[in-house]
Structure formats: C-alpha cells, structure tokens
Design a protein around this motif. Structure first.
Motif, mmCIF file in Angstrom:
data_model
loop_
_atom_site.group_PDB
_atom_site.id
_atom_site.type_symbol
_atom_site.label_atom_id
_atom_site.label_comp_id
_atom_site.label_asym_id
_atom_site.label_seq_id
_atom_site.Cartn_x
_atom_site.Cartn_y
_atom_site.Cartn_z
ATOM 1 N N HIS A 229 -0.635 2.823 1.970
ATOM 2 C CA HIS A 229 0.539 2.282 2.653
ATOM 3 C C HIS A 229 0.129 1.814 4.043
ATOM 4 C CE1 HIS A 229 3.513 3.529 -0.343
ATOM 5 N NE2 HIS A 229 2.679 4.515 -0.551
ATOM 6 N N PRO A 230 0.254 0.521 4.332
ATOM 7 C CA PRO A 230 -0.226 -0.010 5.602
ATOM 8 C C PRO A 230 0.610 0.438 6.791
ATOM 9 C CG PRO A 230 0.989 -1.683 4.391
ATOM 10 C CD PRO A 230 0.859 -0.501 3.476
ATOM 11 N N ARG A 232 2.759 -0.492 10.262
ATOM 12 C CA ARG A 232 3.794 -1.518 10.397
ATOM 13 C C ARG A 232 4.111 -1.768 11.865
ATOM 14 N NH1 ARG A 232 9.533 1.219 8.426
ATOM 15 N NH2 ARG A 232 9.628 2.856 9.992
ATOM 16 N N HIS A 257 5.415 -9.378 5.247
ATOM 17 C CA HIS A 257 6.479 -9.157 6.216
ATOM 18 C C HIS A 257 7.820 -9.168 5.486
ATOM 19 C CE1 HIS A 257 6.892 -13.501 5.816
ATOM 20 N NE2 HIS A 257 8.081 -13.394 6.360
ATOM 21 N N HIS A 267 3.446 -5.790 7.994
ATOM 22 C CA HIS A 267 2.619 -4.743 7.400
ATOM 23 C C HIS A 267 1.148 -5.124 7.551
ATOM 24 C CE1 HIS A 267 6.117 -2.790 5.632
ATOM 25 N NE2 HIS A 267 6.542 -3.998 5.300
ATOM 26 N N THR A 268 0.337 -4.175 8.005
ATOM 27 C CA THR A 268 -1.068 -4.460 8.260
ATOM 28 C C THR A 268 -1.926 -3.220 8.073
ATOM 29 O OG1 THR A 268 -2.656 -5.186 9.955
ATOM 30 C CG2 THR A 268 -0.707 -4.015 10.733
ATOM 31 N N GLN A 269 -3.161 -3.448 7.662
ATOM 32 C CA GLN A 269 -4.151 -2.369 7.613
ATOM 33 C C GLN A 269 -4.994 -2.338 8.885
ATOM 34 O OE1 GLN A 269 -4.331 -0.089 5.406
ATOM 35 N NE2 GLN A 269 -3.481 -0.848 3.466
ATOM 36 N N SER A 297 -0.597 4.239 9.941
ATOM 37 C CA SER A 297 -0.421 4.835 8.625
ATOM 38 C C SER A 297 -0.313 6.349 8.753
ATOM 39 C CB SER A 297 -1.610 4.478 7.727
ATOM 40 O OG SER A 297 -1.716 3.088 7.565
ATOM 41 N N GLU A 301 5.041 7.590 6.973
ATOM 42 C CA GLU A 301 5.197 6.171 6.688
ATOM 43 C C GLU A 301 5.128 5.907 5.191
ATOM 44 O OE1 GLU A 301 5.852 3.417 8.797
ATOM 45 O OE2 GLU A 301 6.488 5.161 9.939
ATOM 46 N N ALA A 305 8.214 4.448 3.123
ATOM 47 C CA ALA A 305 8.046 3.173 2.422
ATOM 48 C C ALA A 305 8.530 3.283 0.991
ATOM 49 C CB ALA A 305 6.573 2.758 2.452
#
Length: 315
Positions: A229-230, A232, A257, A267-269, A297, A301, A305
């Motif tokens: 789960h990335p 945010r 997004h 959302h990003t890693q 993360s 989260e 999610a």
C-alpha cells in the motif's frame, strides 16, 4: 526469525449463520492461511469482518460450513479431545461465576486442565497475585481480562488464541500484556491474535491478515503488507486549478490519484521525491496547497486503504 512446522492450516474456510439465501449471513467466505510453530499471527479487520467467527472455528467451538481447518494436525471440532489439551483460549468475555474469588476460579479451571501450571504462577504471570482473594464481581474490567488470560495460560498451551486480549485495559495493562505475549512467543508458543489496536499488531505480529466482509484482503509479514500500500499525499487545489494543471504524474513518481470531495489524493511509493516535486511546482506557480497532508506507508494506511476501497465500492 525462523519458525517451525505448520501448526494451523486453513483452506477455503466458510462459516454461515442462518438458512441459505437472503435470510442467512455468511460471516467467513472462503479464506485460506497457515500459521507456523512459534509464530504470532494477527487477524485484523473492521467490525463484522469475520475475525471472531474465524477464531471460533480454529478453537473448535463450531464446525465450519465449508472448507477445512487443521490445528496441530487435527480437526479442532471433530477431534476436540486431541486438540483441546494443547491449546489455550482467551475469549472476548470469560463469563465466570461472579461470587467466586480469583483463586477459586483459577483452581476450578486448573482442575479441568491436564498438566496445569500452579495457580499462583498463572496469577503472577498476569499481575493478579495480589488480588487472589477478591471476588470476580469486585474486579475491574481490566482485571477480568487479566484473569481470562491467566486461565488461557494455565494449561501451558502449545497454541494460544487471544481474542481482543487488551480491550478494557489501561495503557500499563496493555503494555504488560504485550510483554507477556512476546515472552510466550519467544518461548515457542504459537499465538493467534485478534485486535482492534493496529499499533498492537504492528508491535507483536510476525505475520498478519486483514479481513474485510469475510475475506482476506491482504496477508503477509508486516513489511509485505505495508509495502503493498503506497504512501499518500493529499491537499485541496487552489480555486481555479484542476488536477490536470498539476505536473505530469509520472514526473512526480505518482502511481495514481483520486478526488475526495475538494481534496486530491496522490499515491506514491517514493514519498520524498513526490512531495519535493509537488512543493517545487507549487512554489513556482505561487500557489498554496491548502490542508496539505503527507503520510508514509504504515499498517494504519494499509488498513484504511482497504476500508476506503470497501466504502467506495458500496456506494
């Protein structure tokens, strides 16, 4: 940490309440997982996700509607006599006679248990040695939970089931219980834990599963669940700007997004890279990102999610 052989094997497990069709309810809908010897496995989920229904099947308190459960190589319901002496069970509520004292209750329980540890030892493990002569009805809610745990431990279980063990405990009680659970796990006891406290699962679990509506939404080690789960970033775009006015999302390393009311959620890693690029863009444009919030993360989260996806799918 290296674990031993598999002691719990769950395959396609189902549990239904009531008749077939709309008048019944399927609480557990075909879940599969395993737990190794010496592992602490946490079952998480929102209210009604199926945690307690699943644990009751593992404990042998009911027969599954479908699928298969094996605990220590046996069916815990059909072969209860082979399983029960080797497990400890802490239910959400003990329901013991309120006029008995703590020591009387523990002695009664020990008398029904093979190879029971001394009552004084069990009470001391949970910090109730000084309350041994107090009647159950005079105990606080937290003390009753400690007694429930003492009775679950009195048979020196190989596998310990803990259903919401720290509910009703104060901060000190939760800390002491968590310490004891760690010691038991480190001593080789296999533990299956359900809890509403995500920080408790994060601190204790070797592996975990998050259930939603009777199904496993994600399962694995803490690191694996978090990585799935990335991070945010969320904010409210200034008036007059649209999501299309942002820099190209691949340049920000943003994977996706969505709009949440007036807010946009990215959302990003690569949280630092994405946030830095976003702030540089805002600075160059001379705009302020109202209610800016960046979260890395975490188990929380990941849990939120899953809950958010379920909420959106239900609309």
């Amino acid at each position: 940490m290296n674990f031993g052989d598999t002691v719990i094997e769950v395959t396609g497990l189902r549990r239904r309440y009531g008749p077939p069709g709309d008048k019944g309810f399927e609480a557990v809908r075909g879940i599969s997982f395993s737990v190794a010897r010496g592992e602490l496995f946490a079952l998480l989920g929102t209210n009604g996700a199926g945690k307690t229904s699943t644990v009751e099947l593992l404990e042998g308190l009911a027969a599954p509607t479908g699928g298969q459960v094996r605990v220590l190589g046996h069916d815990p319901f059909a072969e209860r006599a082979a399983v029960r002496p080797r497990i400890g069970v802490m239910l959400q509520e003990g329901g013991f006679p309120t006029d008995l004292t703590v020591a009387e209750t523990a002695r009664m329980w020990a008398g029904c248990t093979s190879g029971a540890r001394p009552v004084a030892e069990a009470l001391d493990m949970v910090g109730l040695a000084g309350r041994r002569d107090v009647r159950i009805k005079q105990l606080s809610g937290g003390e009753r939970r400690r007694l429930d745990l003492a009775l679950a431990l009195i048979g020196r279980p190989e596998v310990l089931f803990l259903d919401e063990p720290t509910t009703g405990l104060d901060a000190e009680g939760r800390r002491d219980t968590q310490r004891l659970v760690r010691e038991l796990r480190d001593g080789g006891t296999t533990v299956v834990l359900t809890t509403h406290y995500l920080e408790e699962a994060e601190a204790l679990a070797d592996r975990l599963a998050i259930l939603h509506e009777g199904r496993i939404a994600t399962c694995g080690s803490l690191a694996e669940v978090i990585a799935s789960h990335p991070a945010r970033i969320s904010f409210r775009l200034p008036d007059g700007l649209l999501p299309g006015d942002l820099p190209p999302l691949p340049e920000l390393a943003v994977e996706g997004h969505r709009l949440d009311g007036e807010r946009i959620v990215l959302h990003t890693q690569r949280l630092q890279h994405s946030l830095t690029g976003l702030l540089r863009w805002a600075e160059a444009k001379g705009v302020e990102l109202d209610r800016l919030d960046a979260r890395g993360s975490s188990l929380e989260e990941a849990f939120l999610a899953i809950a958010d996806r379920a909420t959106r799918s239900a609309r």
